[in-house]
Scaffold this motif. Structure first.
Motif, short mmCIF file in Angstrom:
data_model
loop_
_atom_site.label_atom_id
_atom_site.label_comp_id
_atom_site.label_asym_id
_atom_site.label_seq_id
_atom_site.Cartn_x
_atom_site.Cartn_y
_atom_site.Cartn_z
N PHE A 135 0.76 -1.39 0.11
CA PHE A 135 0.05 0.01 0.04
C PHE A 135 1.05 1.44 0.13
O PHE A 135 0.62 2.15 -0.77
CB PHE A 135 -1.06 0.03 1.18
N ILE A 136 1.84 1.25 0.99
CA ILE A 136 2.75 2.45 0.79
C ILE A 136 3.56 2.60 -0.41
O ILE A 136 3.55 3.84 -0.94
CB ILE A 136 3.72 2.16 1.97
N ALA A 137 4.03 1.51 -0.97
CA ALA A 137 4.58 1.75 -2.25
C ALA A 137 3.65 2.48 -3.41
O ALA A 137 3.99 2.79 -4.05
CB ALA A 137 4.96 0.44 -2.71
N GLY A 138 2.57 1.92 -3.31
CA GLY A 138 1.22 2.70 -4.25
C GLY A 138 1.09 4.04 -4.05
O GLY A 138 0.55 4.77 -4.86
N GLU A 139 1.40 4.52 -2.74
CA GLU A 139 1.04 5.77 -2.19
C GLU A 139 2.09 6.95 -2.44
O GLU A 139 2.06 8.24 -2.50
CB GLU A 139 0.44 5.70 -0.77
N VAL A 140 3.48 6.45 -2.31
CA VAL A 140 4.59 7.52 -2.38
C VAL A 140 4.71 7.94 -3.72
O VAL A 140 4.43 7.43 -4.80
CB VAL A 140 5.67 6.91 -1.91
N ALA A 141 5.03 9.33 -3.66
CA ALA A 141 5.16 10.08 -5.07
C ALA A 141 6.61 9.75 -5.60
O ALA A 141 6.68 9.74 -6.97
CB ALA A 141 5.19 11.41 -4.65
N SER A 165 8.80 3.89 -4.60
CA SER A 165 8.09 2.96 -5.04
C SER A 165 8.63 1.52 -5.41
O SER A 165 8.30 0.49 -5.09
CB SER A 165 7.22 3.61 -5.82
N GLU A 166 9.48 1.80 -6.25
CA GLU A 166 9.84 0.37 -6.83
C GLU A 166 10.77 -0.22 -5.89
O GLU A 166 10.53 -1.56 -5.81
CB GLU A 166 10.98 0.87 -8.05
N GLN A 167 11.43 0.41 -4.97
CA GLN A 167 11.90 -0.20 -3.94
C GLN A 167 11.32 -0.99 -3.09
O GLN A 167 11.56 -2.20 -2.94
CB GLN A 167 13.19 0.61 -3.15
N LEU A 168 10.21 -0.51 -2.55
CA LEU A 168 9.06 -1.09 -1.84
C LEU A 168 8.38 -2.17 -2.49
O LEU A 168 8.33 -3.04 -1.70
CB LEU A 168 8.30 -0.02 -1.23
N HIS A 169 8.06 -2.17 -3.47
CA HIS A 169 7.63 -3.26 -4.26
C HIS A 169 8.32 -4.40 -4.45
O HIS A 169 7.92 -5.48 -4.31
CB HIS A 169 7.28 -2.57 -5.96
N HIS A 170 9.90 -4.12 -4.72
CA HIS A 170 10.68 -5.20 -4.83
C HIS A 170 10.82 -5.95 -3.41
O HIS A 170 11.08 -7.36 -3.31
CB HIS A 170 12.31 -4.68 -5.03
N PHE A 171 10.80 -5.07 -2.12
CA PHE A 171 10.83 -5.49 -0.85
C PHE A 171 9.79 -6.58 -0.77
O PHE A 171 9.97 -7.49 -0.14
CB PHE A 171 10.71 -4.24 -0.01
N THR A 172 8.52 -6.25 -1.04
CA THR A 172 7.31 -6.92 -0.90
C THR A 172 7.29 -8.36 -1.70
O THR A 172 7.04 -9.35 -1.40
CB THR A 172 5.78 -6.51 -1.17
N GLU A 173 7.97 -8.18 -2.93
CA GLU A 173 8.30 -9.20 -3.62
C GLU A 173 9.21 -10.45 -3.15
O GLU A 173 9.11 -11.54 -3.42
CB GLU A 173 8.70 -8.94 -5.22
N GLY A 174 10.14 -9.93 -2.12
CA GLY A 174 11.13 -10.65 -1.53
C GLY A 174 10.58 -11.60 -0.57
O GLY A 174 11.01 -12.15 0.07
N GLY A 175 9.27 -11.23 0.06
CA GLY A 175 8.69 -11.91 0.87
C GLY A 175 9.06 -11.41 2.49
O GLY A 175 8.84 -11.95 3.46
#
Length: 85
Positions: free
Chosen positions: A4-10, A15-25
């Motif tokens: 959610f945070i990844a989708g909200e940051v400008a 955003s890409e770093q946070l999405h990558h983080f979630t993909e890593g589990g």
């Protein structure tokens, strides 16, 4: 919540770093991994947007709501301390 945070940051890089983080589990992260500007942006999303989103995602789930309320309070305290220092 991190997604959610990844989708909200400008900041697109953040955003890409946070999405990558979630993909890593991963289950938690440290704001120390990010620049001070990125950490501030993450804290702003937590403070301003996360609680309403959790209330929508988990209606009536007091445990989830209380957990995020505590997180929001911690972010507010951290930001107040930084203003004082």
């Amino acid at each position: 919540m991190v997604e959610f945070i990844a989708g909200e940051v400008a900041d697109d890089e953040l955003s890409e770093q946070l999405h990558h983080f979630t993909e890593g589990g991963y289950s938690y992260f440290s704001l120390g991994m990010y620049t001070s500007e990125q950490a501030e942006e993450i804290m702003a999303v937590v403070r301003e947007s996360l609680l309403p989103a959790v209330a929508e995602w988990y209606p009536g789930d007091d445990e989830a709501y209380d957990f995020v309320t505590e997180l929001v309070d911690l972010v507010k305290q951290a930001q107040e301390l930084e203003l004082i220092n």
